[in-house]
Write a protein that holds these residues in place. Structure first.
Motif, PDB file in Angstrom:
ATOM      1  N   LEU A  56      -4.909  -9.819   6.576  1.00  9.54           N
ATOM      2  CA  LEU A  56      -4.737  -8.526   7.256  1.00  9.54           C
ATOM      3  C   LEU A  56      -3.328  -7.997   7.050  1.00  9.54           C
ATOM      4  CD1 LEU A  56      -5.504  -6.232   9.161  1.00  9.54           C
ATOM      5  CD2 LEU A  56      -4.958  -7.743  11.088  1.00  9.54           C
ATOM      6  N   VAL A  57      -2.325  -8.838   7.250  1.00 11.32           N
ATOM      7  CA  VAL A  57      -0.937  -8.402   7.102  1.00 11.32           C
ATOM      8  C   VAL A  57      -0.663  -7.968   5.668  1.00 11.32           C
ATOM      9  CG1 VAL A  57       1.466  -9.162   7.181  1.00 11.32           C
ATOM     10  CG2 VAL A  57      -0.103  -9.777   9.032  1.00 11.32           C
ATOM     11  N   ALA A  58      -1.168  -8.731   4.705  1.00 18.44           N
ATOM     12  CA  ALA A  58      -0.944  -8.401   3.289  1.00 18.44           C
ATOM     13  C   ALA A  58      -1.568  -7.057   2.931  1.00 18.44           C
ATOM     14  CB  ALA A  58      -1.511  -9.504   2.394  1.00 18.44           C
ATOM     15  N   GLU A  59      -2.805  -6.832   3.362  1.00 23.36           N
ATOM     16  CA  GLU A  59      -3.483  -5.570   3.042  1.00 23.36           C
ATOM     17  C   GLU A  59      -2.849  -4.399   3.782  1.00 23.36           C
ATOM     18  OE1 GLU A  59      -5.436  -5.032   0.753  1.00 23.36           O
ATOM     19  OE2 GLU A  59      -6.245  -6.992   0.226  1.00 23.36           O
ATOM     20  N   TYR A  60      -2.419  -4.638   5.015  1.00 24.48           N
ATOM     21  CA  TYR A  60      -1.770  -3.568   5.777  1.00 24.48           C
ATOM     22  C   TYR A  60      -0.440  -3.178   5.132  1.00 24.48           C
ATOM     23  CZ  TYR A  60       0.509  -1.062   9.599  1.00 24.48           C
ATOM     24  OH  TYR A  60       1.169  -0.113  10.349  1.00 24.48           O
ATOM     25  N   ASN A  61       0.343  -4.174   4.719  1.00 19.81           N
ATOM     26  CA  ASN A  61       1.620  -3.893   4.065  1.00 19.81           C
ATOM     27  C   ASN A  61       1.418  -3.161   2.736  1.00 19.81           C
ATOM     28  OD1 ASN A  61       3.079  -5.073   6.129  1.00 19.81           O
ATOM     29  ND2 ASN A  61       3.268  -7.052   5.123  1.00 19.81           N
ATOM     30  N   ALA A  62       0.388  -3.572   1.996  1.00 19.30           N
ATOM     31  CA  ALA A  62       0.103  -2.902   0.725  1.00 19.30           C
ATOM     32  C   ALA A  62      -0.291  -1.448   0.966  1.00 19.30           C
ATOM     33  CB  ALA A  62      -1.018  -3.628  -0.016  1.00 19.30           C
ATOM     34  N   TRP A  63      -1.073  -1.232   2.014  1.00 17.15           N
ATOM     35  CA  TRP A  63      -1.507   0.125   2.340  1.00 17.15           C
ATOM     36  C   TRP A  63      -0.337   1.001   2.758  1.00 17.15           C
ATOM     37  CZ3 TRP A  63      -2.628   2.102   7.643  1.00 17.15           C
ATOM     38  CH2 TRP A  63      -3.146   3.396   7.611  1.00 17.15           C
ATOM     39  N   THR A  64       0.545   0.486   3.612  1.00 18.61           N
ATOM     40  CA  THR A  64       1.679   1.292   4.053  1.00 18.61           C
ATOM     41  C   THR A  64       2.630   1.582   2.892  1.00 18.61           C
ATOM     42  OG1 THR A  64       2.813  -0.754   4.778  1.00 18.61           O
ATOM     43  CG2 THR A  64       1.595   0.488   6.443  1.00 18.61           C
ATOM     44  N   THR A  65       2.742   0.640   1.950  1.00 15.41           N
ATOM     45  CA  THR A  65       3.569   0.880   0.763  1.00 15.41           C
ATOM     46  C   THR A  65       2.983   2.005  -0.069  1.00 15.41           C
ATOM     47  OG1 THR A  65       4.322  -1.422   0.689  1.00 15.41           O
ATOM     48  CG2 THR A  65       4.495  -0.140  -1.349  1.00 15.41           C
ATOM     49  N   GLN A  66       1.654   1.972  -0.243  1.00 15.36           N
ATOM     50  CA  GLN A  66       0.986   3.029  -1.009  1.00 15.36           C
ATOM     51  C   GLN A  66       1.138   4.381  -0.321  1.00 15.36           C
ATOM     52  OE1 GLN A  66      -2.994   1.434  -1.280  1.00 15.36           O
ATOM     53  NE2 GLN A  66      -2.673   0.774  -3.383  1.00 15.36           N
ATOM     54  N   ARG A  67       1.065   4.377   0.999  1.00 14.57           N
ATOM     55  CA  ARG A  67       1.247   5.627   1.732  1.00 14.57           C
ATOM     56  C   ARG A  67       2.645   6.193   1.496  1.00 14.57           C
ATOM     57  NH1 ARG A  67       0.091   4.715   7.833  1.00 14.57           N
ATOM     58  NH2 ARG A  67       0.390   6.965   7.905  1.00 14.57           N
ATOM     59  N   GLY A  68       3.637   5.313   1.442  1.00 13.48           N
ATOM     60  CA  GLY A  68       5.000   5.758   1.173  1.00 13.48           C
ATOM     61  C   GLY A  68       5.136   6.330  -0.220  1.00 13.48           C
ATOM     62  N   THR A  69       4.481   5.671  -1.191  1.00 18.25           N
ATOM     63  CA  THR A  69       4.517   6.158  -2.574  1.00 18.25           C
ATOM     64  C   THR A  69       3.836   7.507  -2.688  1.00 18.25           C
ATOM     65  OG1 THR A  69       4.481   3.878  -3.393  1.00 18.25           O
ATOM     66  CG2 THR A  69       3.862   5.617  -4.947  1.00 18.25           C
ATOM     67  N   GLN A  70       2.685   7.632  -2.035  1.00 20.91           N
ATOM     68  CA  GLN A  70       1.953   8.901  -2.074  1.00 20.91           C
ATOM     69  C   GLN A  70       2.754  10.016  -1.435  1.00 20.91           C
ATOM     70  OE1 GLN A  70       0.001  10.485   0.800  1.00 20.91           O
ATOM     71  NE2 GLN A  70      -0.223  12.188  -0.616  1.00 20.91           N
ATOM     72  N   LYS A  71       3.423   9.702  -0.319  1.00 25.95           N
ATOM     73  CA  LYS A  71       4.249  10.706   0.346  1.00 25.95           C
ATOM     74  C   LYS A  71       5.392  11.137  -0.563  1.00 25.95           C
ATOM     75  CE  LYS A  71       6.865  11.579   4.577  1.00 25.95           C
ATOM     76  NZ  LYS A  71       7.323  11.022   5.879  1.00 25.95           N
ATOM     77  N   GLY A  72       5.971  10.165  -1.279  1.00 22.90           N
ATOM     78  CA  GLY A  72       7.073  10.490  -2.184  1.00 22.90           C
ATOM     79  C   GLY A  72       6.622  11.361  -3.335  1.00 22.90           C
ATOM     80  N   SER A  73       5.445  11.060  -3.907  1.00 23.82           N
ATOM     81  CA  SER A  73       4.952  11.859  -5.027  1.00 23.82           C
ATOM     82  C   SER A  73       4.574  13.265  -4.568  1.00 23.82           C
ATOM     83  CB  SER A  73       3.753  11.174  -5.691  1.00 23.82           C
ATOM     84  OG  SER A  73       2.681  11.026  -4.782  1.00 23.82           O
ATOM     85  N   THR A  74       4.046  13.375  -3.345  1.00 22.44           N
ATOM     86  CA  THR A  74       3.727  14.690  -2.805  1.00 22.44           C
ATOM     87  C   THR A  74       4.990  15.511  -2.617  1.00 22.44           C
ATOM     88  OG1 THR A  74       1.751  13.856  -1.683  1.00 22.44           O
ATOM     89  CG2 THR A  74       2.696  15.911  -0.851  1.00 22.44           C
ATOM     90  N   THR A  75       6.034  14.862  -2.123  1.00 25.19           N
ATOM     91  CA  THR A  75       7.307  15.552  -1.931  1.00 25.19           C
ATOM     92  C   THR A  75       7.866  16.054  -3.251  1.00 25.19           C
ATOM     93  OG1 THR A  75       7.807  14.210   0.019  1.00 25.19           O
ATOM     94  CG2 THR A  75       9.662  15.301  -1.057  1.00 25.19           C
ATOM     95  N   SER A  76       7.760  15.223  -4.305  1.00 27.08           N
ATOM     96  CA  SER A  76       8.257  15.615  -5.628  1.00 27.08           C
ATOM     97  C   SER A  76       7.546  16.862  -6.133  1.00 27.08           C
ATOM     98  CB  SER A  76       8.063  14.465  -6.623  1.00 27.08           C
ATOM     99  OG  SER A  76       8.818  13.340  -6.226  1.00 27.08           O
ATOM    100  N   LEU A  77       6.230  16.894  -5.978  1.00 21.93           N
ATOM    101  CA  LEU A  77       5.470  18.066  -6.414  1.00 21.93           C
ATOM    102  C   LEU A  77       5.833  19.284  -5.573  1.00 21.93           C
ATOM    103  CD1 LEU A  77       3.280  19.405  -8.116  1.00 21.93           C
ATOM    104  CD2 LEU A  77       1.588  18.575  -6.454  1.00 21.93           C
ATOM    105  N   ASP A  78       5.959  19.084  -4.280  1.00 22.80           N
ATOM    106  CA  ASP A  78       6.299  20.199  -3.393  1.00 22.80           C
ATOM    107  C   ASP A  78       7.661  20.794  -3.737  1.00 22.80           C
ATOM    108  OD1 ASP A  78       3.902  19.950  -2.073  1.00 22.80           O
ATOM    109  OD2 ASP A  78       4.731  18.813  -0.383  1.00 22.80           O
ATOM    110  N   VAL A  79       8.601  19.949  -4.109  1.00 20.05           N
ATOM    111  CA  VAL A  79       9.928  20.434  -4.488  1.00 20.05           C
ATOM    112  C   VAL A  79       9.830  21.316  -5.735  1.00 20.05           C
ATOM    113  CG1 VAL A  79      12.177  19.734  -5.400  1.00 20.05           C
ATOM    114  CG2 VAL A  79      11.227  18.556  -3.413  1.00 20.05           C
ATOM    115  N   LEU A  80       9.040  20.872  -6.715  1.00 22.51           N
ATOM    116  CA  LEU A  80       8.872  21.653  -7.933  1.00 22.51           C
ATOM    117  C   LEU A  80       8.206  23.003  -7.643  1.00 22.51           C
ATOM    118  CD1 LEU A  80       7.693  18.888 -10.435  1.00 22.51           C
ATOM    119  CD2 LEU A  80       9.848  20.151 -10.532  1.00 22.51           C
TER     120      LEU A  80
END
Length: 317
Positions: A56-80
């Motif tokens: 559970l901890v491993a999958e939760y950590n992986a999910w929160t990491t992916q959420r951070g990556t997705q948020k970062g990529s969304t921000t990059s597109l929004d800036v452009l």
């Protein structure tokens, strides 16, 4: 027939609502079991539960990491896109005019048929497509060859950012599914531990309290109400001061519709604002949609059917 409360897994109810709280429940019990590994009763339960908690901890950590990556990529597109709407399109427009193509002329309209609107309004993909179309419109205009190269390069940057965002969003969804699956297994494991504990300490099951995060479990109990309202009954469920934007999940467990509302006085009947939920269905609504007076605090259920009792669950989210 209403499900007996003891047949409902309280850990799974909480975990299904909030993955973070599921991890908190799991970590609490895992900590207790870890500290009692040498005990004849708790030791085997530690061995049983450790891989469930770790997964559970491993999958939760992986999910929160992916959420951070997705948020970062969304921000990059929004800036452009923000730069496109406020800076790039104005600079490109001036470059066209400086090249001897006056605003309003036929040649200008061929390049910007809708002016700046496609670059500043609409969804992300329509703005990106507008940049691609502009690059196409500049093809063959020698005086604007440098501008075309800039526009084409910006279009490529937008497409790359959009592709990365979509890939990360897809990954986040998969990660969420994996985390939810691990949550179900872990919360089911906690329910098994509870059952084993009750079997072991049936004479006084209160000794199990240190095993579980009782504060989190009890706080959830206060947000969840299940009950029955008889035919034509107008029933008061609880009294609580609630923010108007707070949401409630209303579930009808029987096959006839029920009316939910928040009254100003305990004996008030349904007013102009109420939510009718059909039989065997559920709705999530804001508190303000159920009350005529902002200060109303009596959460009530009315059964308009004259023959059949209604069964319901109310969860404050």
């Amino acid at each position: 027939m209403k499900t007996w409360s003891y047949f409902t897994n309280p850990f799974l109810v909480i975990g299904s609502r909030n993955l973070k709280e599921a991890v908190a429940l799991s970590t609490f019990t895992y900590g207790f079991l870890s500290g009692n590994q040498a005990d004849a009763f708790w030791g085997p339960l530690y061995t049983f539960y450790k891989p469930l908690h770790d997964a559970l901890v491993a999958e939760y950590n992986a999910w929160t990491t992916q959420r951070g990556t997705q948020k970062g990529s969304t921000t990059s597109l929004d800036v452009l896109l923000e730069k496109l709407s406020n800076e790039k399109i104005n600079a490109w427009d001036l470059a066209v005019q400086f090249a001897g193509i006056p605003k309003g002329s036929g040649a200008y309209v061929a390049i910007f048929p809708q002016g700046h609107k496609p670059f500043q309004t609409g969804d992300k993909d329509s703005k990106i497509n507008a940049v691609g179309a502009l690059g196409g419109a500049l093809t063959g205009i020698v005086a604007l060859a440098a501008l075309k190269l800039e526009v084409d390069n910006y279009f490529a940057s937008l497409e790359n950012a959009r592709t990365l965002q979509n890939a990360n969003i897809s990954g986040t969804g998969t990660g969420s599914d994996d985390a939810k699956a691990a949550m179900v297994v872990a919360m089911t494991g906690l329910y098994k531990i509870l059952g084993s504990g009750i079997a072991q300490f049936s004479a006084d099951a209160t000794v199990l309290e240190p095993t579980f995060d009782m504060q989190l479990l009890r706080s959830h109990e206060q947000t969840l109400k299940t009950g029955t309202v008889t035919a034509l009954e107008d029933k008061n469920i609880f009294k609580r001061t609630l923010e108007g934007t707070k949401k409630a999940k209303l579930i009808v467990l029987s096959d006839k519709a029920l009316d939910f509302y928040v009254a100003d006085e305990k004996n008030d009947k349904p007013g102009t604002k109420k939510v009718t939920v059909q039989g065997l269905e559920e709705e999530i609504v804001e508190i303000n949609t159920m009350r005529d007076v902002d200060t109303a605090t009596y959460f009530k259920v009315y059964n308009p059917d004259g023959t059949v009792d209604g069964h319901f669950t109310i969860e404050l989210l």
